[in-house]
Design an enzyme around this catalytic site. Structure first.
Site, PDB file in Angstrom:
ATOM      1  N   GLU A 127       0.878  -1.000  -0.004  1.00  0.00           N
ATOM      2  CA  GLU A 127      -0.104  -0.097   0.079  1.00  0.00           C
ATOM      3  C   GLU A 127       0.647   1.283   0.011  1.00  0.00           C
ATOM      4  OE1 GLU A 127      -3.431   1.948   2.687  1.00  0.00           O
ATOM      5  OE2 GLU A 127      -1.970   0.367   3.705  1.00  0.00           O
ATOM      6  N   LYS A 147      -9.214   2.880  -2.902  1.00  0.00           N
ATOM      7  CA  LYS A 147      -9.626   2.522  -1.446  1.00  0.00           C
ATOM      8  C   LYS A 147     -10.856   3.050  -1.260  1.00  0.00           C
ATOM      9  CE  LYS A 147      -7.477   1.733   3.116  1.00  0.00           C
ATOM     10  NZ  LYS A 147      -6.258   2.138   3.861  1.00  0.00           N
ATOM     11  N   CYS A 169      -5.350  -2.535   2.611  1.00  0.00           N
ATOM     12  CA  CYS A 169      -5.381  -2.709   4.090  1.00  0.00           C
ATOM     13  C   CYS A 169      -6.710  -2.853   4.786  1.00  0.00           C
ATOM     14  CB  CYS A 169      -4.840  -1.362   4.443  1.00  0.00           C
ATOM     15  SG  CYS A 169      -3.712  -1.222   5.936  1.00  0.00           S
TER      16      CYS A 169
END
Length: 311
Positions: free
Chosen positions: A44, A131, A165
């Protein structure tokens, strides 16, 4: 061919900026080729950086000028998609013959997104996933993605999907991606904890898929010559923990701790049908008469201009 070699590249963003980080990535080219990798997943925010401990001058109800300067510097270190950096990564994918999934901070006007980029050896940059839900104070600096980037990509290794994540902890996102037929679940992260590794094994077991988690590794504040409030100055900011898990939750490679490196595993996507014999959460183990999920994949923009027609 159902059997293939997949990898997680554990690496840290360079304090010197995105160009130096690109060079760190390129330094692993020979290892990727030697491994015979068909897929490499990277952490990430690798390009653009994950500013762990930074508060960007924000307090509840007001923001300080130095925080605006910090954000401007962070914005300058982000990348355009497509752009120069994506061209470099596409060329790396072509030279190595490996698909790449790379975490980056994507610049779109004044807004930044935490994004996973998909590269194919023949087609270059083929997709991206933004995300959906930045965690905690990440919301100060990153925008929210929408359903239009819930990408899946067919590759030589298998069908790829990505969750970044803590959006891996969103049950409905997982269900949507399982329904898209993901065979290899790519999880760029900065979460170094053992419980994260447990989550990766759980997703592999729940989705009956292969999971590749690639985590950053970052030195201690003392090694970086910085101060991070509330953090042990001699403790690494991010210790890594990258791993590869199989469809029954078994660990195939890793976790790699406290050092950069490439971890590899041979996988066989033919195993997935056998693994799903007794658990297919979007098939015979679902109850659509009781539960249904609706997914909106439309691109959401605040302003839409419609061309004026003759009528």
């Amino acid at each position: 061919m159902s059997r293939t070699i997949v990898c997680a590249l554990q690496l840290g963003a360079s304090p010197a900026g995105k160009q130096d980080t690109l060079q760190r990535i390129l330094a692993f080219e020979a290892q990727i080729i030697a491994a015979g990798a068909s897929l490499v997943v990277m952490p990430e925010a690798l390009l653009g950086g994950y500013p762990k401990g930074e508060i960007f001058g924000t307090r509840l109800g007001y923001r300080l000028p130095e925080g605006r300067e910090a954000f401007a510097a962070y914005h300058a270190n982000a990348i355009d998609v497509p752009g120069t950096e994506t061209e470099t990564l596409a060329a790396l994918s072509q030279r190595t013959g490996a698909s790449l999934v790379v975490g980056a901070i994507e610049r779109d006007g004044a807004t930044l997104y935490c994004t996973a980029l998909f590269f194919d050896p023949e087609r270059g940059l083929v997709a991206k996933h933004r995300k959906l839900m930045p965690t905690g104070t990440e919301r100060l600096i990153w925008g929210q993605g929408d359903g239009s980037t819930l990408a899946t990509v067919d590759s030589r290794a298998g069908r790829l999907g990505a969750a970044i994540c803590w959006e891996n902890h969103m049950p409905l996102l997982r269900m949507a991606m399982y329904a898209k037929g993901v065979q290899i679940w790519c999880a760029p992260t900065v979460d170094e904890r053992e419980i994260w590794q447990c989550s990766m094994r759980h997703i592999a077991h729940e989705g009956r898929c292969f999971v590749i988690s690639a985590c950053q590794v970052q030195p201690s504040p003392n090694e970086l010559g910085t101060t991070v409030e509330g953090w042990d100055p001699d403790r690494a900011l991010i210790r890594g923990g990258s791993l590869i898990a199989g469809p029954l939750g078994d660990v195939l490679a890793g976790p790699l701790i406290d050092q950069p490196g490439l971890i590899t595993a041979q996988i066989d996507t033919d195993e997935l049908v056998r693994a799903r014999y007794d658990l297919d959460v979007v098939g015979h183990y679902a109850r659509p008469d009781v539960f249904r999920l609706s997914v909106d994949e439309r691109d959401k923009r605040s302003v839409v201009f419609n061309d004026r027609g003759d009528d």
